[in-house]
Design a protein around this motif. Structure first.
Motif, PDB file in Angstrom:
ATOM      1  N   VAL A  16       0.837  -1.207   0.000  1.00 39.74           N
ATOM      2  CA  VAL A  16       0.000   0.000   0.000  1.00 39.74           C
ATOM      3  C   VAL A  16       0.869   1.253   0.000  1.00 39.74           C
ATOM      4  N   SER A  17       2.008   1.193   0.673  1.00 41.13           N
ATOM      5  CA  SER A  17       2.889   2.360   0.708  1.00 41.13           C
ATOM      6  C   SER A  17       3.512   2.658  -0.650  1.00 41.13           C
ATOM      7  N   LEU A  18       3.495   1.673  -1.566  1.00 38.58           N
ATOM      8  CA  LEU A  18       3.941   1.949  -2.932  1.00 38.58           C
ATOM      9  C   LEU A  18       2.981   2.887  -3.654  1.00 38.58           C
ATOM     10  N   LEU A  19       1.684   2.810  -3.275  1.00 31.58           N
ATOM     11  CA  LEU A  19       0.660   3.579  -3.971  1.00 31.58           C
ATOM     12  C   LEU A  19       0.428   4.942  -3.337  1.00 31.58           C
ATOM     13  N   THR A  20       0.594   5.025  -2.039  1.00 27.79           N
ATOM     14  CA  THR A  20       0.404   6.295  -1.348  1.00 27.79           C
ATOM     15  C   THR A  20       1.253   6.310  -0.095  1.00 27.79           C
ATOM     16  N   SER A  21       1.628   7.480   0.327  1.00 26.16           N
ATOM     17  CA  SER A  21       2.457   7.612   1.517  1.00 26.16           C
ATOM     18  C   SER A  21       1.623   7.313   2.759  1.00 26.16           C
ATOM     19  N   CYS A  22       2.074   6.361   3.575  1.00 27.52           N
ATOM     20  CA  CYS A  22       1.367   5.988   4.808  1.00 27.52           C
ATOM     21  C   CYS A  22       2.337   5.275   5.733  1.00 27.52           C
ATOM     22  N   ASN A  23       1.977   5.209   6.990  1.00 30.67           N
ATOM     23  CA  ASN A  23       2.802   4.549   8.007  1.00 30.67           C
ATOM     24  C   ASN A  23       1.968   3.534   8.766  1.00 30.67           C
ATOM     25  N   THR A  24       2.575   2.404   9.066  1.00 31.49           N
ATOM     26  CA  THR A  24       1.938   1.364   9.867  1.00 31.49           C
ATOM     27  C   THR A  24       2.735   1.184  11.154  1.00 31.49           C
ATOM     28  N   PRO A  25       2.120   1.384  12.313  1.00 35.57           N
ATOM     29  CA  PRO A  25       2.870   1.240  13.565  1.00 35.57           C
ATOM     30  C   PRO A  25       3.218  -0.211  13.847  1.00 35.57           C
ATOM     31  N   ALA A  26       4.364  -0.409  14.456  1.00 33.48           N
ATOM     32  CA  ALA A  26       4.789  -1.748  14.864  1.00 33.48           C
ATOM     33  C   ALA A  26       4.101  -2.098  16.169  1.00 33.48           C
ATOM     34  N   LEU A  27       3.237  -3.109  16.127  1.00 33.25           N
ATOM     35  CA  LEU A  27       2.481  -3.506  17.315  1.00 33.25           C
ATOM     36  C   LEU A  27       3.133  -4.650  18.059  1.00 33.25           C
ATOM     37  N   SER A  28       4.018  -5.377  17.416  1.00 36.78           N
ATOM     38  CA  SER A  28       4.694  -6.499  18.063  1.00 36.78           C
ATOM     39  C   SER A  28       6.074  -6.648  17.441  1.00 36.78           C
ATOM     40  N   GLY A  29       6.896  -7.444  18.080  1.00 36.39           N
ATOM     41  CA  GLY A  29       8.246  -7.643  17.567  1.00 36.39           C
ATOM     42  C   GLY A  29       9.215  -6.663  18.186  1.00 36.39           C
ATOM     43  N   ALA A  30      10.466  -7.033  18.154  1.00 34.51           N
ATOM     44  CA  ALA A  30      11.505  -6.207  18.762  1.00 34.51           C
ATOM     45  C   ALA A  30      11.780  -4.991  17.885  1.00 34.51           C
ATOM     46  N   PRO A  31      11.932  -3.811  18.495  1.00 34.79           N
ATOM     47  CA  PRO A  31      12.279  -2.631  17.708  1.00 34.79           C
ATOM     48  C   PRO A  31      13.722  -2.711  17.232  1.00 34.79           C
ATOM     49  N   GLY A  32      14.064  -1.831  16.303  1.00 34.10           N
ATOM     50  CA  GLY A  32      15.428  -1.816  15.808  1.00 34.10           C
ATOM     51  C   GLY A  32      15.481  -1.948  14.302  1.00 34.10           C
ATOM     52  N   PHE A  33      16.584  -2.514  13.823  1.00 29.99           N
ATOM     53  CA  PHE A  33      16.832  -2.554  12.385  1.00 29.99           C
ATOM     54  C   PHE A  33      15.792  -3.393  11.652  1.00 29.99           C
TER      55      PHE A  33
END
Length: 349
Positions: free
Chosen positions: A43-60
């Motif tokens: 979806v980000s290829l078609l329009t600028s948007c952000n999806t928050p990280a709800l799980s998983g370790a932060p970082g690279f």
């Protein structure tokens, strides 16, 4: 977005969209069904948007997968407050949220939408996603994003169909739960699937039960690690269950070949029904022992085969089975019925 484009090119992701004029028509929150771990990248290829990280370790890893880190590790209420603050800044790209909170193949139905994504703003824009790929099923249950990534590398291409829908405002005095249900129904109608009440937690619990079933012993009463046949090393949960039921039928009807039992169990999925089929002659077979084999010829009919097997099986009963072949057809019929009742009772116990 450049990194996302390169990644999609390498993975062979083909993206198609319909109604592009509706794309980003003033909406600050996109709501989409969840099919693969790469939906947000597409979806980000078609329009600028952000999806928050709800799980998983932060970082690279989180950054490389295209998620936005909020630094919120607390409750859903803290997450909603953080996203409200993010959306209040008009310079920030819109949010892309997946209220199903778990991926499905998108062909049968939608998981029940969580209500928290509908607590951020009073207007959302639904986005319908459909994915297809050759050779391999999309979104294999209980697989990690790494597994999906490897399968995406393996297949020649994966086609994403993105359909933009008109924005949906909240009605007056409408609760977030009702708002979520209404949007879920609209998305389900657009995709042509069922809007279910099954939650992501229900899906997780179901997968736990399947994993538990796969670890059960094959033979009834067997200990851990016992009873695994050579033909099914590390068999699938369905194979484990069929083999376990086949052993139960084999205990009741020891003269019936195990392969015949298993073949019928795959069709019936029931121990009692398979026993009835074998006893009543609906499933033809040749007995494994010589005594029962002497009673039958290869040209014997199915019903006669069943009668011969019943006459040779020593069924548990309160009355000892007769050892002689009755001369009267009535007596033979009564003897057959007694054996069938005894076998049914034993199978049910």
């Amino acid at each position: 977005r450049f990194i996302v484009r390169v990644m999609c090119s390498v993975l062979g992701l083909l993206v198609r969209q319909s109604d592009p004029r509706l794309r980003g028509a003033g909406a600050r929150v996109f709501i989409a069904n969840h099919v693969t771990p790469f939906d947000h990248n597409v979806v980000s290829l078609l329009t600028s948007c952000n999806t928050p990280a709800l799980s998983g370790a932060p970082g690279f890893i989180c950054w490389s997968r295209g998620f936005m880190e909020l630094g919120v590790t607390g409750s859903r209420a803290e997450l909603v407050d953080s996203l409200k603050e993010y959306s209040a800044h008009q310079g920030n790209p819109p949010l892309l949220l997946f209220p199903e909170e778990a991926a499905t193949n998108g062909r049968a139905g939608l998981l029940r939408f969580s209500s928290w994504p509908f607590s951020i703003l009073d207007e959302v824009q639904p986005v319908a996603l459909q994915v297809r790929r050759p050779l391999v099923a999309v979104s294999v249950a209980d697989s990690s994003w790494i597994t999906e990534l490897l399968w995406t590398f393996f297949v020649p291409f994966t086609v994403y169909q993105v359909r933009w829908m008109p924005s949906v405002p909240r009605r007056a005095d409408e609760r977030s739960e009702d708002f979520a249900l209404r949007v879920q129904e609209l998305l389900a109608m657009e995709l042509g699937v069922v809007s279910t009440r099954i939650t992501a937690a229900d899906r997780t619990e179901h997968m736990k039960r399947l994993r538990h079933t796969s670890r059960l012993p094959f033979a009834p009463g067997g200990g851990p690690g016992e009873g695994v046949p050579p033909s099914l090393p590390g068999g699938a949960p369905e194979d484990v269950r069929v083999v376990a039921m086949a052993q139960q039928v084999k205990e009741v009807l020891p003269h019936v070949p195990l392969e015949v039992i298993r073949t019928d169990l795959v069709q019936t999925n029931c121990v009692d029904t398979t026993i009835a089929n074998l006893l009543e002659g609906r499933v033809p077979f040749f007995p494994e022992n010589k005594e029962a084999g002497d009673l039958l010829a290869p040209s014997t009919s199915q019903a006669a085969a069943a009668s011969g097997i019943q006459g040779s099986v020593a069924a548990p009963s309160s009355k000892p089975a007769t050892k002689q072949f009755a001369k009267s057809p009535v007596e033979r019929h009564l003897s057959l019925q007694e054996r069938k009742r005894a076998l049914y009772d034993y199978a049910r116990r």
